[in-house]
Design a protein around this motif. Structure first.
Motif, short mmCIF file in Angstrom:
data_model
loop_
_atom_site.label_atom_id
_atom_site.label_comp_id
_atom_site.label_asym_id
_atom_site.label_seq_id
_atom_site.Cartn_x
_atom_site.Cartn_y
_atom_site.Cartn_z
N TRP A 232 0.32 2.90 3.26
CA TRP A 232 -0.08 4.31 2.91
C TRP A 232 0.58 5.51 3.28
CZ3 TRP A 232 -2.74 0.63 5.95
CH2 TRP A 232 -3.65 -0.05 5.53
N ASN B 261 0.76 -1.11 0.00
CA ASN B 261 0.08 0.00 0.04
C ASN B 261 0.83 1.41 0.00
OD1 ASN B 261 -2.38 -1.42 0.13
ND2 ASN B 261 -2.10 -1.95 2.48
N ALA C 140 2.63 4.29 8.83
CA ALA C 140 1.64 4.62 8.13
C ALA C 140 1.25 6.15 7.99
CB ALA C 140 0.61 3.95 8.53
N PHE C 141 0.93 6.55 6.76
CA PHE C 141 0.64 7.78 6.45
C PHE C 141 1.72 8.73 6.25
CE2 PHE C 141 -3.22 5.38 8.32
CZ PHE C 141 -3.96 5.35 7.05
#
Length: 183
Positions: free
Chosen positions: A88, A70, A105-106
């Protein structure tokens, strides 16, 4: 992927935790590396991550680099051995990530930015273009570095802080704008 086990000097490290874990084999210092072994240092603290990675490296060990399916990592980015790129996340053009970098993440890294060995970006950290994170430095959740700014080695950037000036080696900064914490 077949996980052989964990290296830890605490044989009871999983006691009281829910779940099934592979066995703790022995301490990293005592482990004898086998020809097909591949390692990953799962330590959050960058200084301990460096400590244990260097023990394994000195014995000739090789490391696994994980990039989440991802994650968006552009082709011109360079990612060092033993790094972890979580889901992400975005790693932009011409980014250089050293070895054993952790990116949660992110998080987003802008073009031409650098994260040196053992750097850590926790959830939703942001690095603007041409910014730099020094060796063993960590950016806590939702912190950011504006473009062209650098944090030195062994720096801690507090959660939700905005780095608008270069940060010297060993400093801890917090706030918006981020300022040096005095203890």
């Amino acid at each position: 992927m077949n996980v052989k086990g964990f290296l830890d000097s605490k044989t009871d490290a999983f006691d009281g935790l829910r779940g099934n874990f592979p066995p703790i084999i022995c301490s990293p210092e005592d482990y004898i590396i086998q020809p097909d072994d591949i390692f990953f240092v799962a330590m959050g603290d960058p200084h301990w991550r460096k400590h244990y990675a260097e023990i394994v490296e000195a014995k000739g060990g090789h490391f696994y680099t994980y990039i989440s399916p991802n994650a968006e990592v552009l082709e011109t980015a360079s990612i060092g051995e033993g790094s972890f790129i979580g889901g992400w996340t975005i790693v932009s053009d011409n980014v250089i990530l050293g070895k054993h970098v952790i990116m949660h993440a992110f998080s987003v890294i802008g073009h031409d930015a650098v994260v040196k060995d053992y750097g850590t970006l926790l959830n939703a950290a942001f690095m603007g273009g041409y910014s730099e994170v020094g060796e063993c430095s960590e950016m806590n959740p939702k912190s950011m570095i504006i473009p062209h700014k650098k944090i030195g080695d062994n720096v801690v950037v507090g959660a939700a802080s905005v780095v608008m000036r270069n940060v010297k080696d060993g400093d801890s900064v917090f706030g918006n704008p981020a300022i040096k914490l005095k203890y």
